[in-house]
Design a protein around this motif. Sequence first.
Motif, PDB file in Angstrom:
ATOM      1  N   GLY A  13      15.675   6.894 -33.898  1.00  0.00           N
ATOM      2  CA  GLY A  13      16.309   6.420 -32.682  1.00  0.00           C
ATOM      3  C   GLY A  13      16.582   7.518 -31.666  1.00  0.00           C
ATOM      4  O   GLY A  13      16.187   8.677 -31.829  1.00  0.00           O
ATOM      5  N   GLN A  14      17.275   7.143 -30.597  1.00  0.00           N
ATOM      6  CA  GLN A  14      17.564   8.040 -29.476  1.00  0.00           C
ATOM      7  C   GLN A  14      19.055   8.350 -29.432  1.00  0.00           C
ATOM      8  O   GLN A  14      19.890   7.450 -29.334  1.00  0.00           O
ATOM      9  N   LEU A  15      19.391   9.616 -29.488  1.00  0.00           N
ATOM     10  CA  LEU A  15      20.787  10.042 -29.441  1.00  0.00           C
ATOM     11  C   LEU A  15      21.379   9.735 -28.071  1.00  0.00           C
ATOM     12  O   LEU A  15      20.779  10.037 -27.034  1.00  0.00           O
ATOM     13  N   MET A  16      22.588   9.157 -28.077  1.00  0.00           N
ATOM     14  CA  MET A  16      23.322   8.854 -26.852  1.00  0.00           C
ATOM     15  C   MET A  16      24.721   9.444 -26.961  1.00  0.00           C
ATOM     16  O   MET A  16      25.388   9.301 -28.006  1.00  0.00           O
ATOM     17  N   VAL A  17      25.175  10.092 -25.900  1.00  0.00           N
ATOM     18  CA  VAL A  17      26.580  10.474 -25.794  1.00  0.00           C
ATOM     19  C   VAL A  17      27.311   9.315 -25.123  1.00  0.00           C
ATOM     20  O   VAL A  17      26.828   8.765 -24.115  1.00  0.00           O
ATOM     21  N   VAL A  18      28.452   8.920 -25.693  1.00  0.00           N
ATOM     22  CA  VAL A  18      29.166   7.724 -25.232  1.00  0.00           C
ATOM     23  C   VAL A  18      30.551   8.127 -24.722  1.00  0.00           C
ATOM     24  O   VAL A  18      31.228   8.965 -25.333  1.00  0.00           O
ATOM     25  N   SER A  19      30.987   7.551 -23.630  1.00  0.00           N
ATOM     26  CA  SER A  19      32.300   7.865 -23.081  1.00  0.00           C
ATOM     27  C   SER A  19      33.410   7.383 -24.014  1.00  0.00           C
ATOM     28  O   SER A  19      33.204   6.497 -24.844  1.00  0.00           O
ATOM     29  N   HIS A  30      17.231  16.721 -23.768  1.00  0.00           N
ATOM     30  CA  HIS A  30      17.176  18.163 -23.562  1.00  0.00           C
ATOM     31  C   HIS A  30      18.073  18.920 -24.537  1.00  0.00           C
ATOM     32  O   HIS A  30      17.925  20.129 -24.705  1.00  0.00           O
ATOM     33  N   ILE A  31      18.997  18.189 -25.179  1.00  0.00           N
ATOM     34  CA  ILE A  31      19.869  18.802 -26.198  1.00  0.00           C
ATOM     35  C   ILE A  31      19.368  18.454 -27.595  1.00  0.00           C
ATOM     36  O   ILE A  31      19.150  19.340 -28.429  1.00  0.00           O
ATOM     37  N   ALA A  32      19.190  17.168 -27.856  1.00  0.00           N
ATOM     38  CA  ALA A  32      18.669  16.695 -29.150  1.00  0.00           C
ATOM     39  C   ALA A  32      18.162  15.281 -28.970  1.00  0.00           C
ATOM     40  O   ALA A  32      18.800  14.466 -28.293  1.00  0.00           O
ATOM     41  N   THR A  33      17.033  14.974 -29.565  1.00  0.00           N
ATOM     42  CA  THR A  33      16.464  13.637 -29.434  1.00  0.00           C
ATOM     43  C   THR A  33      17.137  12.631 -30.355  1.00  0.00           C
ATOM     44  O   THR A  33      17.158  11.443 -30.070  1.00  0.00           O
ATOM     45  N   CYS A  45      24.032  22.642 -30.551  1.00  0.00           N
ATOM     46  CA  CYS A  45      24.079  21.356 -29.858  1.00  0.00           C
ATOM     47  C   CYS A  45      25.497  20.903 -29.524  1.00  0.00           C
ATOM     48  O   CYS A  45      25.721  20.295 -28.465  1.00  0.00           O
ATOM     49  N   GLU A  46      26.444  21.170 -30.393  1.00  0.00           N
ATOM     50  CA  GLU A  46      27.790  20.623 -30.222  1.00  0.00           C
ATOM     51  C   GLU A  46      28.436  21.032 -28.894  1.00  0.00           C
ATOM     52  O   GLU A  46      28.977  20.171 -28.178  1.00  0.00           O
ATOM     53  N   PRO A  47      28.415  22.311 -28.498  1.00  0.00           N
ATOM     54  CA  PRO A  47      29.019  22.654 -27.197  1.00  0.00           C
ATOM     55  C   PRO A  47      28.336  21.958 -26.015  1.00  0.00           C
ATOM     56  O   PRO A  47      29.016  21.517 -25.076  1.00  0.00           O
ATOM     57  N   ALA A  48      27.024  21.836 -26.068  1.00  0.00           N
ATOM     58  CA  ALA A  48      26.299  21.172 -24.988  1.00  0.00           C
ATOM     59  C   ALA A  48      26.618  19.682 -24.945  1.00  0.00           C
ATOM     60  O   ALA A  48      26.783  19.097 -23.859  1.00  0.00           O
ATOM     61  N   LEU A  49      26.718  19.067 -26.099  1.00  0.00           N
ATOM     62  CA  LEU A  49      27.082  17.650 -26.156  1.00  0.00           C
ATOM     63  C   LEU A  49      28.507  17.435 -25.642  1.00  0.00           C
ATOM     64  O   LEU A  49      28.786  16.448 -24.960  1.00  0.00           O
ATOM     65  N   GLN A  50      29.399  18.361 -25.960  1.00  0.00           N
ATOM     66  CA  GLN A  50      30.784  18.248 -25.490  1.00  0.00           C
ATOM     67  C   GLN A  50      30.845  18.328 -23.968  1.00  0.00           C
ATOM     68  O   GLN A  50      31.664  17.637 -23.334  1.00  0.00           O
ATOM     69  N   GLU A  51      30.002  19.144 -23.358  1.00  0.00           N
ATOM     70  CA  GLU A  51      29.970  19.229 -21.900  1.00  0.00           C
ATOM     71  C   GLU A  51      29.558  17.898 -21.281  1.00  0.00           C
ATOM     72  O   GLU A  51      30.150  17.441 -20.299  1.00  0.00           O
ATOM     73  N   VAL A  52      28.538  17.271 -21.861  1.00  0.00           N
ATOM     74  CA  VAL A  52      28.107  15.962 -21.374  1.00  0.00           C
ATOM     75  C   VAL A  52      29.209  14.934 -21.572  1.00  0.00           C
ATOM     76  O   VAL A  52      29.478  14.099 -20.683  1.00  0.00           O
ATOM     77  N   TYR A  53      29.864  14.986 -22.715  1.00  0.00           N
ATOM     78  CA  TYR A  53      30.943  14.039 -23.016  1.00  0.00           C
ATOM     79  C   TYR A  53      32.079  14.166 -22.000  1.00  0.00           C
ATOM     80  O   TYR A  53      32.598  13.156 -21.497  1.00  0.00           O
TER      81      TYR A  53
END
Length: 327
Positions: A13-19, A30-33, A45-53
């Motif tokens: 599947g496709q990773l999604m960051v959710v509000s 661009h961070i992880a598929t 990945c975790e710091p980059a994902l946190q920025e998006v979050y």
Amino acid sequence: MKLATYRNHTRDGQLMVVSRDLSQALAVPHIATSLQAALDDWSRCEPALQEVYAALNQGTVNAAVSFDQSACHSPLPRAYQWADGSAYLNHVELVRKARGAEVPASFYQDPLMYQGGSDTFLPPHADIPLADVSWGLDFEGEVAVITDDVPLGSQAGDCATHIRLLMLVNDVTLRNLIPAELAKGFGFFQSKPATAFSPVAVTPDELGQAWQDSKVHLPLRVEYNGKLYGQPQCGVEMQFNFAQLVAHVAKTRALAAGSIVGSGTISNHDRATGSCCLAEQRMIEIIEQGAPVTPFMQPGDQVRIEMLDAAGHSIFGRIDQKVIAHD
């Protein structure tokens, strides 16, 4: 942080960051598929994902889409490990009492655990296929953690630092197949078909004060056929916390990033909180009336599993499944 996986015709599947409020989501290739790819490289990945979050929660992401729980697979559509414990001994005590057996003393010092099938999970809004109603289909509401790499022999104090995400669980069980399987001495197999997990996995910090001592201190809400069936507290009677459960698995083997460890059915001694599975209610009926009255699931039956925060907001989204006949 809250993460989900949209179905996209690939196995992972496709990773999604959710509000935080579960209203918005964003794909982050661009961070992880996939979530597994993020867990494999969590330190990057975790710091980059946190920025998006953070940006999603601030409403500053123009490319965000409305979050659709029905588009989700389980956060990990497949996993390297799915080990499920039985940390709520009230559940075990009821089962034993119903058949006139004592709970062995070792159960209070050494966790019960089985290894479930992890090559495929059910999406949280997918139907549960049932080929034979005589097999005794049951739901089981649980909480689970996802770990990073856990070294062989890790102790509970260290294992707490390896817990990366939490999810809700519907551990689908075929109750009437269990006795014959256990009699063989090799444990569960056919009696444990595909499991489903909540639409969203969350980092422990999302729970705030409700995450203490590697336990979730909130009720798990289970609705069955449109009515509240149970809402037992997850933290008050958990004999073994998640760090101890992970350490139990790691005693003789290392865990790969993306391993899932479950709590077992949430269960309280206070019967006013209800139950998270049909079997528990049937055991109570046997103890009090001499025979079970509650039937197991039939095609058309529906179960919903959800956890709300103190303000009444859904944390993980909702597991929402119906039973269908399967040829």
